[in-house]
Design a protein around this motif. Structure first.
Motif, short mmCIF file in Angstrom:
data_model
loop_
_atom_site.label_atom_id
_atom_site.label_comp_id
_atom_site.label_asym_id
_atom_site.label_seq_id
_atom_site.Cartn_x
_atom_site.Cartn_y
_atom_site.Cartn_z
N TYR A 1 0.22 4.29 -5.68
CA TYR A 1 -0.90 3.42 -5.31
C TYR A 1 -0.38 2.16 -4.61
CZ TYR A 1 -3.82 6.39 -8.24
OH TYR A 1 -4.49 7.47 -8.77
N ARG A 2 0.22 2.35 -3.46
CA ARG A 2 0.68 1.22 -2.67
C ARG A 2 0.74 1.63 -1.20
NH1 ARG A 2 5.07 2.74 -5.93
NH2 ARG A 2 6.69 3.90 -4.83
N ILE A 3 0.84 0.62 -0.32
CA ILE A 3 0.80 0.87 1.12
C ILE A 3 2.21 1.01 1.70
CG2 ILE A 3 0.01 -0.08 3.33
CD1 ILE A 3 -2.25 -1.42 1.86
N SER A 4 3.21 0.51 1.00
CA SER A 4 4.61 0.70 1.39
C SER A 4 4.92 0.29 2.83
CB SER A 4 5.02 2.17 1.15
OG SER A 4 4.99 2.48 -0.22
N ASN A 5 4.51 -0.92 3.18
CA ASN A 5 4.91 -1.49 4.47
C ASN A 5 4.38 -0.69 5.66
OD1 ASN A 5 6.18 -3.41 6.05
ND2 ASN A 5 8.25 -2.94 5.37
N PHE A 6 3.20 -0.12 5.50
CA PHE A 6 2.61 0.74 6.52
C PHE A 6 1.35 0.10 7.09
CE2 PHE A 6 -0.06 4.75 7.29
CZ PHE A 6 0.52 5.02 8.52
N LEU A 7 1.37 -0.25 8.36
CA LEU A 7 0.18 -0.75 9.08
C LEU A 7 -0.54 -1.87 8.31
CD1 LEU A 7 -1.30 2.68 10.29
CD2 LEU A 7 0.15 1.12 11.59
N LEU A 8 0.23 -2.84 7.82
CA LEU A 8 -0.36 -3.89 6.98
C LEU A 8 -1.49 -4.64 7.68
CD1 LEU A 8 2.91 -5.38 5.43
CD2 LEU A 8 1.37 -3.68 4.44
N TYR A 9 -1.31 -4.95 8.95
CA TYR A 9 -2.34 -5.67 9.70
C TYR A 9 -3.51 -4.76 10.03
CZ TYR A 9 -4.26 -8.90 13.21
OH TYR A 9 -5.07 -9.74 13.91
N GLN A 10 -3.22 -3.54 10.43
CA GLN A 10 -4.23 -2.61 10.92
C GLN A 10 -5.12 -2.06 9.80
OE1 GLN A 10 -0.99 -2.61 11.50
NE2 GLN A 10 -0.48 -2.11 13.61
N LEU A 11 -4.62 -2.06 8.57
CA LEU A 11 -5.38 -1.49 7.45
C LEU A 11 -6.29 -2.51 6.77
CD1 LEU A 11 -2.72 0.80 5.71
CD2 LEU A 11 -4.58 1.49 7.22
N ALA A 12 -6.48 -3.66 7.38
CA ALA A 12 -7.24 -4.74 6.74
C ALA A 12 -8.59 -4.29 6.20
CB ALA A 12 -7.43 -5.90 7.73
N TYR A 13 -9.30 -3.42 6.92
CA TYR A 13 -10.62 -2.96 6.49
C TYR A 13 -10.69 -1.45 6.34
CZ TYR A 13 -12.64 -7.60 6.89
OH TYR A 13 -12.94 -8.92 6.70
N ALA A 14 -9.54 -0.81 6.21
CA ALA A 14 -9.53 0.64 6.01
C ALA A 14 -9.95 0.98 4.58
CB ALA A 14 -8.14 1.20 6.30
N GLU A 15 -10.56 2.14 4.43
CA GLU A 15 -10.82 2.69 3.11
C GLU A 15 -9.54 3.39 2.65
OE1 GLU A 15 -13.59 2.09 1.44
OE2 GLU A 15 -14.42 1.01 3.16
N LEU A 16 -9.10 3.10 1.43
CA LEU A 16 -7.85 3.67 0.92
C LEU A 16 -8.16 4.82 -0.05
CD1 LEU A 16 -5.90 0.35 0.18
CD2 LEU A 16 -6.13 1.60 2.34
N TYR A 17 -7.49 5.94 0.16
CA TYR A 17 -7.71 7.13 -0.67
C TYR A 17 -6.36 7.62 -1.19
CZ TYR A 17 -9.07 11.91 -1.93
OH TYR A 17 -9.30 13.09 -2.60
N PHE A 18 -6.24 7.71 -2.52
CA PHE A 18 -5.00 8.14 -3.14
C PHE A 18 -5.22 9.46 -3.89
CE2 PHE A 18 -4.94 3.49 -2.86
CZ PHE A 18 -3.73 3.29 -2.20
N THR A 19 -4.28 10.37 -3.73
CA THR A 19 -4.38 11.66 -4.41
C THR A 19 -3.03 11.99 -5.06
OG1 THR A 19 -4.70 14.05 -4.09
CG2 THR A 19 -3.83 12.82 -2.22
N ASN A 20 -3.07 12.70 -6.17
CA ASN A 20 -1.84 13.10 -6.86
C ASN A 20 -1.16 14.29 -6.19
OD1 ASN A 20 -1.95 11.14 -8.94
ND2 ASN A 20 -3.42 12.38 -10.09
N VAL A 21 -1.82 14.93 -5.25
CA VAL A 21 -1.26 16.11 -4.58
C VAL A 21 -0.01 15.72 -3.81
CG1 VAL A 21 -1.69 17.93 -2.87
CG2 VAL A 21 -3.54 17.17 -4.37
N ARG A 22 1.08 16.44 -4.03
CA ARG A 22 2.30 16.22 -3.27
C ARG A 22 2.07 16.65 -1.82
NH1 ARG A 22 3.99 13.56 -7.55
NH2 ARG A 22 5.40 14.59 -9.01
N TRP A 23 2.76 15.99 -0.88
CA TRP A 23 2.50 16.28 0.52
C TRP A 23 2.70 17.77 0.88
CZ3 TRP A 23 -0.31 15.01 4.32
CH2 TRP A 23 -0.04 15.52 5.61
N PRO A 24 3.74 18.46 0.40
CA PRO A 24 3.88 19.87 0.79
C PRO A 24 2.72 20.76 0.33
CG PRO A 24 5.97 19.03 -0.02
CD PRO A 24 4.92 17.99 -0.35
#
Length: 251
Positions: A195-218
């Protein structure tokens, strides 16, 4: 069409989806394999999600593939990732062209090995004429690196008299970012339960909706993408306004 896909309102799709593709290493370790095994299988998820976005008419998809901090990982993993990157791009360019997908890269390309940079530049050129989905790969990227570079460039242009400091505003900064040609993401997805953004698009995500899932990427596939989009469509995007203001706003 799956039951989930059928529920999606095609008139309310996010224009730009950004994804932190997390969990490749843990997925592999859970299967008793080395981390590169997970990255290799993560490529299949990339293919599936790119295809899903293109099919739905999503305009922009940004994938966080490799951060500037990832260079500090063990050299075996970094070298393997670079080789996988080159092989994947070489193998996928024809498919990108066939599906009218245009490739972009954001990040510090100077940090890449020469052979990887050359392969990327060729792929960018070969897909530059396409007009469908814009596939943005964040590679050797971090948002703090991007913002520092933007500030340096603005300071240099002020010094040269190209910019009046009093006239600098949000639009000025946006024009100096790697994403200056792209709209901001409306939906950011992160896989693997972090549950973190990890230095990704900090400025651009100002008003993005954030969605977190437990599913591993593969394991992340189109059905998981549909779930994220449906969740997004159930949210009220107010941009600092009240619900009443949003409802009463003219279309």
């Amino acid at each position: 069409m799956s039951s989930l896909e059928a529920k999606i309102d095609r008139q309310k799709l996010p224009r730009h989806i950004a994804i932190i593709m997390d969990g490749n290493g843990r997925w592999a370790q859970e299967k008793g394999q080395d981390r590169l095994y997970g990255h290799f299988h993560g490529v299949e998820s990339v293919r599936d999600i790119v295809e899903g976005c293109a099919e739905m008419g999503i305009e922009y998809l940004t994938l966080y593939a490799f951060s500037t901090e990832n260079w500090d990982r063990p050299s075996k993993e970094v070298n393997g990732l670079m080789e996988l990157l080159v092989d994947t791009i070489r193998n996928e360019v024809e498919t990108l062209n066939r599906n009218n997908i245009k490739l972009y890269v954001i990040g510090d390309m100077n940090m890449l090995p020469d052979y990887a940079r050359q392969e990327l530049n060729e792929a960018l050129e070969m897909t530059s004429h396409n007009s469908g989905l814009n596939l943005v790969i964040a590679l050797s990227y971090s948002s703090r690196w991007e913002l520092v570079n933007a500030v340096k460039s603005i300071a240099n242009d002020v010094k040269q008299g190209k910019i009046d400091p009093a006239a600098i505003n949000q639009d000025t900064l946006q024009q100096y970012l790697c994403t200056s040609e792209l709209p901001d993401p409306e939906l950011m997805i992160r896989t693997s339960g972090e549950y973190r953004i990890s230095n990704f698009l900090l400025y651009q995500l100002a008003y993005a909706e954030l969605y977190f899932t437990n599913v591993r990427w593969p394991d992340f596939r189109k059905e998981n993408l549909y779930e994220a989009i449906l969740d997004y469509q159930q949210r009220e995007r107010r941009f600092g306004k009240t619900s009443t203001q949003v409802i009463d706003a003219p279309l």
